[in-house]
Design an enzyme around this catalytic site. Structure first.
Site, PDB file in Angstrom:
ATOM      1  N   VAL A 138     -10.239  -2.251  -4.339  1.00 53.91           N
ATOM      2  CA  VAL A 138     -10.953  -0.984  -4.502  1.00 53.91           C
ATOM      3  C   VAL A 138      -9.894   0.095  -4.687  1.00 53.91           C
ATOM      4  O   VAL A 138      -8.932   0.174  -3.917  1.00 53.91           O
ATOM      5  CB  VAL A 138     -11.829  -0.671  -3.282  1.00 53.91           C
ATOM      6  N   LYS A 139     -10.068   0.907  -5.724  1.00 53.73           N
ATOM      7  CA  LYS A 139      -9.082   1.955  -6.011  1.00 53.73           C
ATOM      8  C   LYS A 139      -9.467   3.259  -5.308  1.00 53.73           C
ATOM      9  O   LYS A 139     -10.577   3.767  -5.495  1.00 53.73           O
ATOM     10  CB  LYS A 139      -8.969   2.185  -7.519  1.00 53.73           C
ATOM     11  N   ILE A 140      -8.529   3.779  -4.527  1.00 55.86           N
ATOM     12  CA  ILE A 140      -8.686   5.075  -3.868  1.00 55.86           C
ATOM     13  C   ILE A 140      -7.478   5.922  -4.245  1.00 55.86           C
ATOM     14  O   ILE A 140      -6.343   5.448  -4.140  1.00 55.86           O
ATOM     15  CB  ILE A 140      -8.769   4.932  -2.336  1.00 55.86           C
TER      16      ILE A 140
END
Length: 364
Positions: A138-140
């Site tokens: 998941v990209k944050i």
């Protein structure tokens, strides 16, 4: 030996900075895996906006999901995850063979959450739950508000690709967040093995700074920042703090070079691939750059653990009038804003397509 294979043998992963349904359907992605040593991929709102807008590959999926009552972000998330699950399955053998170091795909949380810590954590949990794939990051974004979200997500066991990093200081902040998350897991008796990468954007430095610099310093700032950051990365991996975590079973948060397509037409089209060869790193490349490097790319040595001439180059650039710290902050803020724009365009594009497809389905 093909240049892409040379990078692979050096210990650097090449990931594709793109995903489209047609890449999956026509076997192109599988070809990149077999022939060009591609071992993962990344996605973002701009990539999906282009993928959905260029052709009709997603029309049936959009129409079916709209008929099922889905819309907006919910519809897009389902649509994107269909592609990313297929890509994750393609890379699963790499993921298994490398002990979960390589073979990852990435899905971004809504860019509207870049300044929302709690919202980013909730979105990361939701995406991980929906994806049902161990090898999905998941990209944050590594914004000030994103840093505590990254720490909490790592503590929760969610693999994270930290995006929108532009400076060594920004990298150090998210590396610390990763360490804290792992340390908290160990203290809680949890498995310390949680995948993560930290993505440093390179070419955007030069796009922003070239116009302020003499020609002799053109296209040198991004590489110098990368060299400086690589030194910090190596220092962290050699630290007693990290060695203790590694001995307990923790996995390295690898450094990833992002935005590595050459933007200056007067510069070599493989500039940032050749310059950033380094073990234990990743370079995520646009298709055009991958084709160029596979065709005529060359390696010119390996990044130095001590940063090479980065400090001297950065001093020259600062002397020429570029405020590097201020520019790093601006690039991160501008990057976050650009993703918001792409996100809004993407959702509008999906809504427009759903409307047109609905009307066409009603025609006699």
């Amino acid at each position: 030996m093909k240049a892409t294979r040379q990078l692979h043998d050096l210990g650097q992963s090449l990931w594709l900075d793109n995903i489209t349904r047609s890449l999956l359907d026509d076997g192109t992605l599988a070809h990149y895996v077999a022939e060009d040593s591609i071992t993962g991929l990344t996605s973002n709102p701009s990539i999906f906006d282009a993928a959905i807008g260029n052709g009709d590959a997603y029309d049936a999926g959009i129409h079916a999901k709209a008929l099922a009552g889905l819309s907006g972000e919910t519809l897009f998330t389902e649509l994107a995850l269909e592609d990313l699950r297929r890509a994750a399955d393609l890379f699963r053998p790499v993921f298994d063979a490398t002990g979960q170091v390589d073979g990852w795909v990435s899905m971004e949380v809504s860019p509207l959450l870049a300044a929302d810590t709690a919202g980013s954590i909730a979105a990361a949990r939701h995406i991980q739950h929906l994806a049902h794939r161990e090898n999905l990051f998941v990209k944050i974004p590594g914004t000030p508000e994103g840093v505590p979200a990254i720490e909490e997500a790592i503590f929760l066991g969610i693999p994270i690709n930290v995006t929108l990093l532009f400076s060594c200081a920004q990298y150090q902040a998210v590396a610390e967040a990763y360490l804290r998350g792992i340390e908290r897991r160990l203290a809680a008796g949890l498995d310390p093995r949680v995948g993560s990468v930290a993505s440093l954007f390179v070419s955007r430095w030069d796009v922003a700074a070239n116009k302020q610099l003499p020609e002799a310093l053109h296209n040198k700032l991004g590489i110098a920042v990368a060299q400086q950051t690589y030194r910090s990365y190596r220092e962290l991996l050699a630290s007693k703090r990290w060695q203790k975590l590694a001995a307990a079973g923790a996995q390295t948060q690898r450094l990833l070079w992002a935005s590595t397509g050459t933007k200056d037409p007067s510069a070599p089209d493989t500039l940032y691939i050749s310059a950033l060869a380094a073990p234990d790193t990743i370079n995520t490349v646009p298709e055009k750059t991958l084709h160029a490097f596979a065709d005529h790319g060359q390696l010119h040595g390996v990044l130095s653990d001590d940063g090479g001439d980065a400090d001297a180059v950065l001093a020259q650039i600062a002397k020429a009038g570029v405020d590097i710290d201020a520019l790093a902050l601006k690039l991160q803020q501008d990057g976050a804003a650009a993703f918001v724009t792409s996100w809004q365009q993407l959702l509008q594009r999906i809504a427009d397509k759903a409307s047109v497809l609905d009307k066409e389905s009603e025609l006699p």
